[in-house]
Design a protein around this motif. Sequence first.
Motif, PDB file in Angstrom:
ATOM      1  N   ALA A 197      73.384   5.680 -13.635  1.00  0.00           N
ATOM      2  CA  ALA A 197      73.516   4.993 -13.884  1.00  0.00           C
ATOM      3  C   ALA A 197      72.345   4.206 -14.812  1.00  0.00           C
ATOM      4  O   ALA A 197      73.263   3.650 -15.342  1.00  0.00           O
ATOM      5  CB  ALA A 197      74.096   3.846 -12.513  1.00  0.00           C
ATOM      6  N   GLU A 198      71.198   4.149 -14.540  1.00  0.00           N
ATOM      7  CA  GLU A 198      69.865   3.980 -15.066  1.00  0.00           C
ATOM      8  C   GLU A 198      69.720   4.893 -16.773  1.00  0.00           C
ATOM      9  O   GLU A 198      69.360   4.039 -17.077  1.00  0.00           O
ATOM     10  CB  GLU A 198      68.929   3.730 -14.886  1.00  0.00           C
ATOM     11  CG  GLU A 198      69.263   3.069 -13.016  1.00  0.00           C
ATOM     12  CD  GLU A 198      68.945   1.654 -13.257  1.00  0.00           C
ATOM     13  OE1 GLU A 198      69.356   1.174 -14.410  1.00  0.00           O
ATOM     14  OE2 GLU A 198      69.869   1.360 -12.869  1.00  0.00           O
ATOM     15  N   SER A 199      71.231   5.862 -16.787  1.00  0.00           N
ATOM     16  CA  SER A 199      70.471   6.026 -18.014  1.00  0.00           C
ATOM     17  C   SER A 199      70.707   5.589 -19.059  1.00  0.00           C
ATOM     18  O   SER A 199      71.534   4.297 -19.299  1.00  0.00           O
ATOM     19  CB  SER A 199      71.071   7.825 -17.852  1.00  0.00           C
ATOM     20  OG  SER A 199      71.054   8.512 -18.731  1.00  0.00           O
ATOM     21  N   MET A 201      71.793   7.480 -21.921  1.00  0.00           N
ATOM     22  CA  MET A 201      72.342   7.941 -22.060  1.00  0.00           C
ATOM     23  C   MET A 201      73.662   7.872 -21.762  1.00  0.00           C
ATOM     24  O   MET A 201      74.334   7.725 -20.912  1.00  0.00           O
ATOM     25  CB  MET A 201      72.224   9.419 -22.360  1.00  0.00           C
ATOM     26  CG  MET A 201      70.489   9.958 -22.636  1.00  0.00           C
ATOM     27  SD  MET A 201      71.035  11.651 -22.314  1.00  0.00           S
ATOM     28  CE  MET A 201      70.715  12.451 -20.798  1.00  0.00           C
ATOM     29  N   PRO A 202      75.068   7.758 -22.733  1.00  0.00           N
ATOM     30  CA  PRO A 202      76.350   7.388 -21.901  1.00  0.00           C
ATOM     31  C   PRO A 202      76.609   8.250 -20.939  1.00  0.00           C
ATOM     32  O   PRO A 202      77.482   8.249 -19.773  1.00  0.00           O
ATOM     33  CB  PRO A 202      77.188   7.373 -23.685  1.00  0.00           C
ATOM     34  CG  PRO A 202      76.510   6.715 -24.538  1.00  0.00           C
ATOM     35  CD  PRO A 202      74.795   7.829 -24.524  1.00  0.00           C
ATOM     36  N   LEU A 203      76.199   9.460 -21.115  1.00  0.00           N
ATOM     37  CA  LEU A 203      76.869  10.600 -20.358  1.00  0.00           C
ATOM     38  C   LEU A 203      76.907  10.025 -19.180  1.00  0.00           C
ATOM     39  O   LEU A 203      76.830  10.510 -18.099  1.00  0.00           O
ATOM     40  CB  LEU A 203      76.393  12.341 -20.588  1.00  0.00           C
ATOM     41  CG  LEU A 203      76.649  13.087 -20.019  1.00  0.00           C
ATOM     42  CD1 LEU A 203      78.371  12.947 -19.477  1.00  0.00           C
ATOM     43  CD2 LEU A 203      75.875  14.283 -20.809  1.00  0.00           C
ATOM     44  N   GLY A 204      75.058   9.743 -18.677  1.00  0.00           N
ATOM     45  CA  GLY A 204      74.609   9.663 -17.437  1.00  0.00           C
ATOM     46  C   GLY A 204      75.450   8.479 -16.714  1.00  0.00           C
ATOM     47  O   GLY A 204      75.647   8.559 -15.795  1.00  0.00           O
ATOM     48  N   ILE A 205      76.056   7.757 -18.155  1.00  0.00           N
ATOM     49  CA  ILE A 205      76.132   6.386 -17.320  1.00  0.00           C
ATOM     50  C   ILE A 205      78.022   6.495 -16.896  1.00  0.00           C
ATOM     51  O   ILE A 205      78.632   6.351 -15.185  1.00  0.00           O
ATOM     52  CB  ILE A 205      76.969   5.370 -18.379  1.00  0.00           C
ATOM     53  CG1 ILE A 205      75.269   4.476 -18.562  1.00  0.00           C
ATOM     54  CG2 ILE A 205      77.619   3.859 -17.987  1.00  0.00           C
ATOM     55  CD1 ILE A 205      74.913   3.826 -19.521  1.00  0.00           C
TER      56      ILE A 205
END
Length: 220
Positions: A197-199, A201-205
């Motif tokens: 969630a701290e990414s 990158m939108p992909l990580g979120i």
Amino acid sequence: MAESLVREVSGIITDRLDTEGAAFVAFPGGRSPVRAFEFLAPRASGWRGVTIIPTDDRLVPPRDRLSNYGLLERYFAAGQAQLIPLARPPFDDPAAAADAAELRLSDLAWPLDLVWLGFGLDGHVASLLPGPDLSVAMRYPDWRRVAGVRPVPLPAEAPVPRVTLTLSAILSAKRLLISGCGRDKLEVVKRALDEGAESQMPLGIVLAKAKCQPDLFWSR
Ligand SMILES: O=C1O[C@H](COP(=O)(O)O)[C@@H](O)[C@H](O)[C@H]1O
């Protein structure tokens, strides 16, 4: 990968049609879904009651090679599904285009039954791009489904403003499929999973915060 995606996507849609009589889905643009679209198109001929929207679009007319809606039309317009564009003229004002799309889509049966996302090497999903635009797109309130994006800098491969499903519209989907090809993209997925969630990158979120468990599809 294309065959697995087709099985999964048609399974989800058939299931919704059997139980609800309708299905509301968002399909990605770009290059990676094309092979799956080729396999999916013949099955889509009987998709009465299915509504398909693009996950995002470039603000260009459907005939333009950059148009994600144009891609959907190429494969699915001949079938019985209803296609609804996100991008409509005028194409020079992403915020206004997003407001208009929001209105056009407001009567649909949210949340989406299925969001199928591609992603970029920079970790973007739909047109939620890392960098300054992300905070703009993230600032939309939770009830908003469509955001306008003016990428800074404009990406070389598609140097135009965009509209996209908002993060909340993506996160609230009942099913989430994420697909990508190539070793570089596999590295992006691994990084996104590590960062969570701290990414940045939108992909990580999306992977960390989705309401459902996302399914990843990858091929070399
Ligand atoms: O710009 C976009 O990029 C992503 C990924 O595209 P791909 O060509 O690398 O598969 C896509 O999912 C998105 O819809 C599109 O607008």
